[in-house]
Design a protein around this motif. Structure first.
Motif, PDB file in Angstrom:
ATOM      1  N   GLU A 275      49.952  26.827  47.579  1.00 17.44           N
ATOM      2  CA  GLU A 275      49.040  26.443  46.497  1.00 17.44           C
ATOM      3  C   GLU A 275      48.112  27.591  46.097  1.00 17.44           C
ATOM      4  O   GLU A 275      47.343  27.468  45.161  1.00 17.44           O
ATOM      5  N   GLY A 276      48.159  28.687  46.830  1.00 16.99           N
ATOM      6  CA  GLY A 276      47.261  29.808  46.575  1.00 16.99           C
ATOM      7  C   GLY A 276      47.541  30.486  45.242  1.00 16.99           C
ATOM      8  O   GLY A 276      48.565  30.271  44.608  1.00 16.99           O
ATOM      9  N   LYS A 277      46.567  31.289  44.823  1.00 15.30           N
ATOM     10  CA  LYS A 277      46.763  32.043  43.585  1.00 15.30           C
ATOM     11  C   LYS A 277      46.066  33.396  43.708  1.00 15.30           C
ATOM     12  O   LYS A 277      45.264  33.628  44.618  1.00 15.30           O
ATOM     13  N   ARG A 278      46.418  34.278  42.804  1.00 18.28           N
ATOM     14  CA  ARG A 278      45.739  35.566  42.685  1.00 18.28           C
ATOM     15  C   ARG A 278      45.768  35.956  41.226  1.00 18.28           C
ATOM     16  O   ARG A 278      46.677  35.585  40.480  1.00 18.28           O
ATOM     17  N   ASP A 279      44.777  36.713  40.824  1.00 17.20           N
ATOM     18  CA  ASP A 279      44.686  37.143  39.440  1.00 17.20           C
ATOM     19  C   ASP A 279      43.907  38.449  39.409  1.00 17.20           C
ATOM     20  O   ASP A 279      42.821  38.541  39.977  1.00 17.20           O
ATOM     21  N   PHE A 280      44.498  39.463  38.794  1.00 17.49           N
ATOM     22  CA  PHE A 280      43.809  40.736  38.656  1.00 17.49           C
ATOM     23  C   PHE A 280      44.285  41.437  37.402  1.00 17.49           C
ATOM     24  O   PHE A 280      45.355  41.146  36.877  1.00 17.49           O
TER      25      PHE A 280
END
Length: 145
Positions: free
Chosen positions: A60-65
Motif C-alpha cells: 500500500e506504500g507510495k513514493r513521489d519525487f
C-alpha cells in the motif's frame, strides 16, 4: 543540433550487470516508454540513483519525487541515509534523443563503467516536502541538511 555523445549515463537504485528496458511511469508519454533512460552527464542522473523508498514499505506504500537540474524534491517516501545507488556509463549507440536531456534505448545495454554513489555525498541536493520530512522524523533517520 547537438551531436550524440559517445557515452550516456543511467542512474539506478539497483546494482545490475546488464541494463534492460523497463516500463517507465511518467507524466508525459515520452516519460512512460518501455526503455532504458539515460542523460548526457552523470550529474543529471544522480537523483535517479538515490535510494528513494516507498512509505510504508508495504504494497500500500507510495513514493513521489520530482527531479530538476540535478536536484530532488522528495514529496512522499523515505531516503535511506546509509544507502547507496549506482550510475551506469553506457555506449550511446542504441540510444535516441527524446527531449532536451533524455535519451532512450529499447535494447539491453552492457555498462562500460559502474559508479557507486553514497546518499551522504548528495544529501545537499534533496529537498523534503512537509510530508516527507514527517516520514523522515518517524523513521528516526535524521540526516544533516
Amino acid at each position: 543540433m547537438n551531436e550524440k555523445p559517445e557515452f550516456l549515463y543511467h542512474g539506478s537504485q539497483y546494482k545490475l550487470d546488464i541494463l534492460m528496458p523497463q516500463q517507465a511511469v511518467g507524466r508525459r508519454d515520452m516519460e512512460s516508454l518501455k526503455a532504458i533512460y539515460a542523460a548526457g552527464t552523470m550529474d543529471q542522473v544522480i537523483p535517479f540513483a538515490l535510494p528513494i523508498r516507498w512509505y510504508p514499505d508495504t504494497p500500500e506504500g507510495k513514493r513521489d519525487f520530482e527531479c530538476s537540474n540535478g536536484k530532488i524534491l522528495l514529496k512522499y517516501g523515505s531516503l535511506d541515509s546509509d544507502g547507496v545507488g549506482y550510475v551506469y556509463k553506457v555506449r550511446s549507440d542504441s540510444f535516441e534523443k527524446i527531449d532536451e536531456w533524455q535519451w532512450v534505448s529499447r535494447e539491453n545495454c552492457l555498462p562500460v563503467e559502474i559508479t557507486e554513489i553514497k546518499v551522504a555525498d548528495y544529501i545537499d541536493r534533496v529537498e523534503f516536502s512537509a510530508e516527507a520530512e514527517e516520514i523522515r522524523r518517524k523513521l528516526n533517520r535524521g540526516m544533516p541538511r
